[in-house]
Design a protein around this motif. Sequence first.
Motif, PDB file in Angstrom:
ATOM      1  N   ALA A 215       8.851 -60.052 -56.341  1.00  0.00           N
ATOM      2  CA  ALA A 215       9.752 -59.988 -55.186  1.00  0.00           C
ATOM      3  C   ALA A 215      11.049 -59.271 -55.536  1.00  0.00           C
ATOM      4  N   GLY A 216      11.566 -59.526 -56.747  1.00  0.00           N
ATOM      5  CA  GLY A 216      12.769 -58.821 -57.188  1.00  0.00           C
ATOM      6  C   GLY A 216      12.535 -57.327 -57.297  1.00  0.00           C
ATOM      7  N   GLY A 217      11.369 -56.943 -57.794  1.00  0.00           N
ATOM      8  CA  GLY A 217      11.028 -55.518 -57.874  1.00  0.00           C
ATOM      9  C   GLY A 217      10.943 -54.874 -56.505  1.00  0.00           C
ATOM     10  N   TRP A 218      10.329 -55.579 -55.546  1.00  0.00           N
ATOM     11  CA  TRP A 218      10.253 -55.033 -54.188  1.00  0.00           C
ATOM     12  C   TRP A 218      11.652 -54.834 -53.607  1.00  0.00           C
ATOM     13  N   LEU A 219      12.521 -55.792 -53.841  1.00  0.00           N
ATOM     14  CA  LEU A 219      13.887 -55.687 -53.316  1.00  0.00           C
ATOM     15  C   LEU A 219      14.605 -54.487 -53.919  1.00  0.00           C
ATOM     16  N   ALA A 220      14.445 -54.296 -55.224  1.00  0.00           N
ATOM     17  CA  ALA A 220      15.114 -53.178 -55.893  1.00  0.00           C
ATOM     18  C   ALA A 220      14.605 -51.841 -55.354  1.00  0.00           C
ATOM     19  N   VAL A 221      13.289 -51.698 -55.222  1.00  0.00           N
ATOM     20  CA  VAL A 221      12.716 -50.455 -54.692  1.00  0.00           C
ATOM     21  C   VAL A 221      13.185 -50.241 -53.257  1.00  0.00           C
ATOM     22  N   GLY A 222      13.190 -51.310 -52.460  1.00  0.00           N
ATOM     23  CA  GLY A 222      13.599 -51.193 -51.074  1.00  0.00           C
ATOM     24  C   GLY A 222      15.055 -50.774 -50.918  1.00  0.00           C
ATOM     25  N   VAL A 223      15.927 -51.321 -51.745  1.00  0.00           N
ATOM     26  CA  VAL A 223      17.347 -50.977 -51.669  1.00  0.00           C
ATOM     27  C   VAL A 223      17.562 -49.516 -52.041  1.00  0.00           C
ATOM     28  N   VAL A 224      16.929 -49.077 -53.124  1.00  0.00           N
ATOM     29  CA  VAL A 224      17.087 -47.679 -53.547  1.00  0.00           C
ATOM     30  C   VAL A 224      16.538 -46.730 -52.480  1.00  0.00           C
ATOM     31  N   TYR A 225      15.364 -47.056 -51.962  1.00  0.00           N
ATOM     32  CA  TYR A 225      14.761 -46.204 -50.926  1.00  0.00           C
ATOM     33  C   TYR A 225      15.657 -46.141 -49.683  1.00  0.00           C
ATOM     34  N   ALA A 226      16.148 -47.293 -49.244  1.00  0.00           N
ATOM     35  CA  ALA A 226      16.997 -47.317 -48.052  1.00  0.00           C
ATOM     36  C   ALA A 226      18.270 -46.506 -48.264  1.00  0.00           C
ATOM     37  N   ALA A 227      18.845 -46.585 -49.460  1.00  0.00           N
ATOM     38  CA  ALA A 227      20.074 -45.842 -49.748  1.00  0.00           C
ATOM     39  C   ALA A 227      19.820 -44.337 -49.725  1.00  0.00           C
ATOM     40  N   VAL A 228      18.732 -43.916 -50.355  1.00  0.00           N
ATOM     41  CA  VAL A 228      18.403 -42.484 -50.378  1.00  0.00           C
ATOM     42  C   VAL A 228      18.100 -41.988 -48.971  1.00  0.00           C
ATOM     43  N   ARG A 229      17.327 -42.768 -48.245  1.00  0.00           N
ATOM     44  CA  ARG A 229      16.959 -42.380 -46.879  1.00  0.00           C
ATOM     45  C   ARG A 229      18.203 -42.239 -46.007  1.00  0.00           C
ATOM     46  N   TRP A 230      19.116 -43.189 -46.113  1.00  0.00           N
ATOM     47  CA  TRP A 230      20.342 -43.123 -45.322  1.00  0.00           C
ATOM     48  C   TRP A 230      21.167 -41.905 -45.711  1.00  0.00           C
ATOM     49  N   ALA A 231      21.270 -41.630 -47.011  1.00  0.00           N
ATOM     50  CA  ALA A 231      22.077 -40.489 -47.461  1.00  0.00           C
ATOM     51  C   ALA A 231      21.530 -39.174 -46.913  1.00  0.00           C
ATOM     52  N   VAL A 232      20.212 -39.078 -46.780  1.00  0.00           N
ATOM     53  CA  VAL A 232      19.605 -37.835 -46.289  1.00  0.00           C
ATOM     54  C   VAL A 232      19.720 -37.717 -44.770  1.00  0.00           C
ATOM     55  N   LEU A 233      19.500 -38.811 -44.052  1.00  0.00           N
ATOM     56  CA  LEU A 233      19.362 -38.724 -42.605  1.00  0.00           C
ATOM     57  C   LEU A 233      20.650 -38.929 -41.818  1.00  0.00           C
ATOM     58  N   HIS A 234      21.642 -39.623 -42.408  1.00  0.00           N
ATOM     59  CA  HIS A 234      22.793 -39.990 -41.579  1.00  0.00           C
ATOM     60  C   HIS A 234      23.614 -38.806 -41.068  1.00  0.00           C
ATOM     61  N   PRO A 235      23.631 -37.635 -41.732  1.00  0.00           N
ATOM     62  CA  PRO A 235      24.435 -36.545 -41.154  1.00  0.00           C
ATOM     63  C   PRO A 235      23.848 -35.946 -39.883  1.00  0.00           C
ATOM     64  N   TYR A 236      22.591 -36.238 -39.599  1.00  0.00           N
ATOM     65  CA  TYR A 236      21.937 -35.579 -38.480  1.00  0.00           C
ATOM     66  C   TYR A 236      21.968 -36.447 -37.231  1.00  0.00           C
ATOM     67  N   ALA A 237      21.983 -35.781 -36.091  1.00  0.00           N
ATOM     68  CA  ALA A 237      21.924 -36.511 -34.823  1.00  0.00           C
ATOM     69  C   ALA A 237      20.571 -37.197 -34.727  1.00  0.00           C
ATOM     70  N   ARG A 238      20.597 -38.462 -34.340  1.00  0.00           N
ATOM     71  CA  ARG A 238      19.347 -39.209 -34.225  1.00  0.00           C
ATOM     72  C   ARG A 238      19.296 -39.886 -32.856  1.00  0.00           C
ATOM     73  N   VAL A 239      18.099 -39.979 -32.367  1.00  0.00           N
ATOM     74  CA  VAL A 239      17.870 -40.581 -31.064  1.00  0.00           C
ATOM     75  C   VAL A 239      16.757 -41.600 -31.215  1.00  0.00           C
ATOM     76  N   LEU A 240      16.847 -42.687 -30.491  1.00  0.00           N
ATOM     77  CA  LEU A 240      15.780 -43.671 -30.505  1.00  0.00           C
ATOM     78  C   LEU A 240      14.580 -43.098 -29.762  1.00  0.00           C
ATOM     79  N   HIS A 241      13.493 -42.865 -30.490  1.00  0.00           N
ATOM     80  CA  HIS A 241      12.297 -42.288 -29.895  1.00  0.00           C
ATOM     81  C   HIS A 241      11.420 -43.408 -29.353  1.00  0.00           C
ATOM     82  N   LEU A 242      11.210 -43.408 -28.052  1.00  0.00           N
ATOM     83  CA  LEU A 242      10.375 -44.404 -27.406  1.00  0.00           C
ATOM     84  C   LEU A 242       9.099 -43.750 -26.904  1.00  0.00           C
ATOM     85  N   ALA A 243       8.015 -44.516 -26.888  1.00  0.00           N
ATOM     86  CA  ALA A 243       6.819 -44.061 -26.195  1.00  0.00           C
ATOM     87  C   ALA A 243       7.174 -43.840 -24.729  1.00  0.00           C
ATOM     88  N   PRO A 244       6.702 -42.762 -24.119  1.00  0.00           N
ATOM     89  CA  PRO A 244       7.087 -42.485 -22.724  1.00  0.00           C
ATOM     90  C   PRO A 244       6.862 -43.661 -21.793  1.00  0.00           C
TER      91      PRO A 244
END
Length: 515
Positions: A215-244
């Motif tokens: 469980a500790g390993g999953w948390l560590a991987v999840g935190v690192v992944y979330a941080a990297v993902r946020w660093a890459v995506l946050h500068p771009y405009a994002r919209v909540l994509h809903l099924a029509p």
Amino acid sequence: MTTAPDPVTARRTGKGALYLAVALTAVVVYLGALRNGYALDDVLIVAMNPLTHHLGGAVQAFREPYWPATFSAAMYRPLPIASFVLDLQLDHVAWLHAVNLLWHAGVSVLVAAVALRWTGSVSGAWLAGLVFAVHPVHVEAIANLVGRADLMATLFTVLAVYFALAYDRLWWSLAALALGLLSKENAAIAPALIAWGWIVGIGRPAERRRMWTHAGGWLAVGVVYAAVRWAVLHPYARVLHLAPVFVGAGPGAVRLTAIAALADVARLLVFPLTLRVDYSPAERTLVTSPYDTRLLLGAGCLVAWGVLLWLAWRRREPVAAFGLGWIAIAFLPVANLLFPTGVLIAERTLYLPSVGLALAVSSWLKHLARRPLAALLAVIVLAGGVRTALRVPVWRNTRSVTFSILDDSPDSYAGPAGMIGIYLSEGQPKRALEALQLSTRVYDRVPTVYLEGAYAAFKLGRSRLADSLLDRLEQLCRRCLFYYQFEATTARAWGDTAVAESLLARMRRPAGGAP
């Protein structure tokens, strides 16, 4: 004098024959995909993506969003992009499709290996491997290039679960989890699958402390992944994509519709004779009443799944219970029950859940005698393989996919909407506007349809019509300026410089300003 073969060698030879047969079956039924080109999202993510056309893009992909930044940049999947970069060094689309086939063959073999390990039955392994290899619901994920994200995420997810439950190899399991997350977001379910395996009694560690280490390993991987993902995506405009179908719907209607959709999910997993590219309005409409027949059918399927799970648990069939739980856990993130997503139903989203189906089938039928087993396998391979092979050409290109929507889902807005882009690419803006009218007559809440209609109107010199269509787009999506930039880029690629400038001028206009 002959000597008896060594038992270990015999077992290895038997495994080799099993895995080879499963891999060949997985490839042969999809050979028609080698004639496919780019269809739908393949065009944007692979063919027209600047990253995929130079070798440095394989590294740059880890610093960029999955979709081109001009088109909402809402996802982070660098591994598939990096793999496309490497594939395109051969500059032949058939090779890209061949690599998809190899990924699918690898997943099919892995499913057979997992079944062999946990059922202890060669018969069970044959069933699991072949059911997965030829299942027709997989066509969208395999014959469409961008489905590679599902293939890669599934392989790494199964590896993460296998390393944890079969060998208790923490670091190998975490590495596979990380690779899965970098392939597609749905790999995040791997920890839940591992925990479910512990619950049903598959590969449970001797000490509870070991579970906490995982469980500790999953948390560590999840935190690192979330941080990297946020660093890459946050500068771009994002919209909540809903099924029509969910646009403007309340949370209650979303959940009722999601439960009703489980009837389609069950049918696609168990009897996938009818396949569709599109499951959207008005083919699948919003469910707002608890007395709707569709809701009752979906709820009935949910109850049937629960009964099967209860029976497997009561009869102490851990692999069957694990497989049934796998289906639910893998499908839950895209089921629209926890939160609404960008699709109501998509066949590609069932690639990972169908691993659970293969495991459950292998557990239930592993005790069949040799002749009935051989007959069943022949029926599975023949029926599934033929249906799969016949479906593969639908994904030849965007035109063939759109025509299939018109044939398979005649009540949907998506068929005429797809024809708008096709007519524009062929230089027929007048017919594009006719297709716009057909599409919006069915469903009028999809922003991109109005943007393409505006393109056609600008092309015909009808600027007032274009502005009215763009006004409608902005009513539906106030912060969707990236749509303008993307469509302008497309216009330039087609040589329509004047249209591109008109779109960019509209994008730069102050909110509420005059055109």
